[in-house]
Design a protein around this motif. Structure first.
Motif, PDB file in Angstrom:
ATOM      1  N   ARG A   1     -37.318  79.383 118.585  1.00 46.76           N
ATOM      2  CA  ARG A   1     -36.112  78.560 118.505  1.00 46.76           C
ATOM      3  C   ARG A   1     -34.931  79.270 119.146  1.00 46.76           C
ATOM      4  O   ARG A   1     -34.092  78.635 119.789  1.00 46.76           O
ATOM      5  CB  ARG A   1     -35.808  78.238 117.041  1.00 46.76           C
ATOM      6  CG  ARG A   1     -34.527  77.446 116.853  1.00 46.76           C
ATOM      7  CD  ARG A   1     -34.401  76.888 115.458  1.00 46.76           C
ATOM      8  NE  ARG A   1     -35.202  75.680 115.321  1.00 46.76           N
ATOM      9  CZ  ARG A   1     -35.203  74.918 114.224  1.00 46.76           C
ATOM     10  NH1 ARG A   1     -34.451  75.233 113.187  1.00 46.76           N
ATOM     11  NH2 ARG A   1     -35.955  73.842 114.182  1.00 46.76           N
ATOM     12  N   LEU A   2     -34.852  80.572 118.991  1.00 45.53           N
ATOM     13  CA  LEU A   2     -33.778  81.329 119.611  1.00 45.53           C
ATOM     14  C   LEU A   2     -33.865  81.246 121.128  1.00 45.53           C
ATOM     15  O   LEU A   2     -32.845  81.043 121.810  1.00 45.53           O
ATOM     16  CB  LEU A   2     -33.832  82.788 119.161  1.00 45.53           C
ATOM     17  CG  LEU A   2     -32.827  83.748 119.796  1.00 45.53           C
ATOM     18  CD1 LEU A   2     -31.397  83.293 119.549  1.00 45.53           C
ATOM     19  CD2 LEU A   2     -33.038  85.166 119.267  1.00 45.53           C
TER      20      LEU A   2
ATOM     21  N   GLY B   1     -40.374  84.078 124.717  1.00 42.32           N
ATOM     22  CA  GLY B   1     -40.788  85.440 125.030  1.00 42.32           C
ATOM     23  C   GLY B   1     -39.730  86.243 125.736  1.00 42.32           C
ATOM     24  O   GLY B   1     -39.786  87.477 125.753  1.00 42.32           O
ATOM     25  N   ALA B   2     -38.750  85.558 126.338  1.00 44.60           N
ATOM     26  CA  ALA B   2     -37.714  86.280 127.074  1.00 44.60           C
ATOM     27  C   ALA B   2     -36.878  87.170 126.159  1.00 44.60           C
ATOM     28  O   ALA B   2     -36.390  88.221 126.580  1.00 44.60           O
ATOM     29  CB  ALA B   2     -36.813  85.293 127.807  1.00 44.60           C
TER      30      ALA B   2
ATOM     31  N   TRP C   1     -37.529  91.096 125.487  1.00 48.67           N
ATOM     32  CA  TRP C   1     -37.020  92.184 126.316  1.00 48.67           C
ATOM     33  C   TRP C   1     -36.053  93.055 125.515  1.00 48.67           C
ATOM     34  O   TRP C   1     -35.937  94.262 125.726  1.00 48.67           O
ATOM     35  CB  TRP C   1     -36.292  91.631 127.547  1.00 48.67           C
ATOM     36  CG  TRP C   1     -37.211  91.174 128.646  1.00 48.67           C
ATOM     37  CD1 TRP C   1     -37.565  89.899 128.946  1.00 48.67           C
ATOM     38  CD2 TRP C   1     -37.898  92.011 129.589  1.00 48.67           C
ATOM     39  NE1 TRP C   1     -38.427  89.868 130.009  1.00 48.67           N
ATOM     40  CE2 TRP C   1     -38.651  91.152 130.432  1.00 48.67           C
ATOM     41  CE3 TRP C   1     -37.946  93.390 129.810  1.00 48.67           C
ATOM     42  CZ2 TRP C   1     -39.439  91.631 131.468  1.00 48.67           C
ATOM     43  CZ3 TRP C   1     -38.727  93.875 130.840  1.00 48.67           C
ATOM     44  CH2 TRP C   1     -39.467  93.008 131.654  1.00 48.67           C
ATOM     45  N   HIS C   2     -35.328  92.404 124.587  1.00 50.26           N
ATOM     46  CA  HIS C   2     -34.305  93.109 123.824  1.00 50.26           C
ATOM     47  C   HIS C   2     -34.729  93.413 122.386  1.00 50.26           C
ATOM     48  O   HIS C   2     -34.271  94.406 121.806  1.00 50.26           O
ATOM     49  CB  HIS C   2     -33.023  92.289 123.811  1.00 50.26           C
ATOM     50  CG  HIS C   2     -32.471  92.034 125.176  1.00 50.26           C
ATOM     51  ND1 HIS C   2     -31.913  93.023 125.950  1.00 50.26           N
ATOM     52  CD2 HIS C   2     -32.411  90.887 125.919  1.00 50.26           C
ATOM     53  CE1 HIS C   2     -31.514  92.520 127.110  1.00 50.26           C
ATOM     54  NE2 HIS C   2     -31.797  91.221 127.108  1.00 50.26           N
ATOM     55  N   PHE C   3     -35.555  92.561 121.802  1.00 51.71           N
ATOM     56  CA  PHE C   3     -35.997  92.744 120.425  1.00 51.71           C
ATOM     57  C   PHE C   3     -37.505  92.549 120.375  1.00 51.71           C
ATOM     58  O   PHE C   3     -38.003  91.444 120.628  1.00 51.71           O
ATOM     59  CB  PHE C   3     -35.282  91.763 119.497  1.00 51.71           C
ATOM     60  CG  PHE C   3     -33.781  91.905 119.527  1.00 51.71           C
ATOM     61  CD1 PHE C   3     -33.155  92.949 118.864  1.00 51.71           C
ATOM     62  CD2 PHE C   3     -33.001  91.017 120.256  1.00 51.71           C
ATOM     63  CE1 PHE C   3     -31.779  93.097 118.915  1.00 51.71           C
ATOM     64  CE2 PHE C   3     -31.622  91.154 120.308  1.00 51.71           C
ATOM     65  CZ  PHE C   3     -31.011  92.197 119.638  1.00 51.71           C
ATOM     66  N   ALA C   4     -38.216  93.612 120.028  1.00 53.76           N
ATOM     67  CA  ALA C   4     -39.675  93.591 120.121  1.00 53.76           C
ATOM     68  C   ALA C   4     -40.323  92.657 119.103  1.00 53.76           C
ATOM     69  O   ALA C   4     -41.493  92.293 119.256  1.00 53.76           O
ATOM     70  CB  ALA C   4     -40.217  95.007 119.941  1.00 53.76           C
ATOM     71  N   SER C   5     -39.582  92.288 118.064  1.00 58.17           N
ATOM     72  CA  SER C   5     -40.118  91.426 117.014  1.00 58.17           C
ATOM     73  C   SER C   5     -38.973  90.739 116.300  1.00 58.17           C
ATOM     74  O   SER C   5     -37.812  91.111 116.469  1.00 58.17           O
ATOM     75  CB  SER C   5     -40.931  92.252 116.006  1.00 58.17           C
ATOM     76  OG  SER C   5     -40.068  93.179 115.345  1.00 58.17           O
TER      77      SER C   5
END
Length: 209
Positions: free
Chosen positions: A28-29, A38-39, A42-46
């Motif tokens: 949703r983000l 999935g983009a 790149w900044h937050f692995a989970s």
């Protein structure tokens, strides 16, 4: 143009206000940001890493500028009130905080300030640390209840009526006597009362060292 970490984090916090913690997903983000699923990784692995960053962001400034001249109970109370305001600033903020462990600058500054206040009052490192845990648990637990009560329909009236209807004078005389004082939602005075109880215990602990 590639999104920055700060842009992803800011949108996540806004999305939290819009949909709440249960509906906040990485998918949703990504949709809210207008990028492919999935983009954001790149900044937050989970999602857990994202929640930790969100909790850290809420704590920005909480420990800043405490007046060292004020008596230690006043400084500790101010720190507790600041933490509560920080968690109330975002929907489900207290639940985000409670479900994460993040040794990041803002969180570390809060712990350093709180433990330092109590060590300065004469408590041992152990007692100061455990007391800060107790105080933090109170703030977080109370704020979780506040945020849950704030979402009750019609200001919590139906919930109070349901409670009143469940009470039997023969079995629950004390609950009936206290019914007017069982808050939904919790007023400011309710938090202040519990905070003062904790501070009274800490004063006694410090005085009896």
């Amino acid at each position: 143009m590639r999104l920055t970490r700060d842009q992803v984090l800011a949108r996540a916090l806004d999305l939290l206000d819009e949909v709440g913690i249960e509906q906040l997903t990485m998918r949703r983000l990504a949709s809210a940001l207008g990028v492919q699923n999935g983009a954001t990784y790149w900044h937050f692995a989970s999602k857990q890493a994202l929640l930790e960053a969100m909790a850290e962001a809420m704590l920005a400034g909480v420990a800043d500028g405490l007046d060292p001249v004020r008596p230690w109970p006043e400084r500790l109370a101010e720190l507790a009130r600041r933490l509560r305001r920080a968690l109330l600033s975002r929907r489900d903020g207290a639940r985000i905080f409670a479900g994460t462990f993040f040794p990041e600058p803002n969180a570390l500054a809060y712990g350093e300030a709180a433990i330092g206040i109590l060590r300065g009052a004469g408590l041992s490192a152990r007692d100061a640390t455990w007391a800060v845990d107790t105080l933090t648990y109170y703030v977080v637990g109370h704020t979780i209840e506040e945020q849950a009560a704030a979402r009750l329909p019609d200001g919590g009236g139906p919930a109070v009526a349901r409670l009143a209807g469940a009470l039997d004078p023969g079995r629950h005389p004390n609950l009936l006597a206290a019914l007017d004082h069982i808050p939904a939602p919790h007023p400011e005075e309710h938090f202040a009362y519990g905070l003062e109880l904790l501070l009274a215990g800490l004063r006694a602990k410090a005085d009896g060292k």
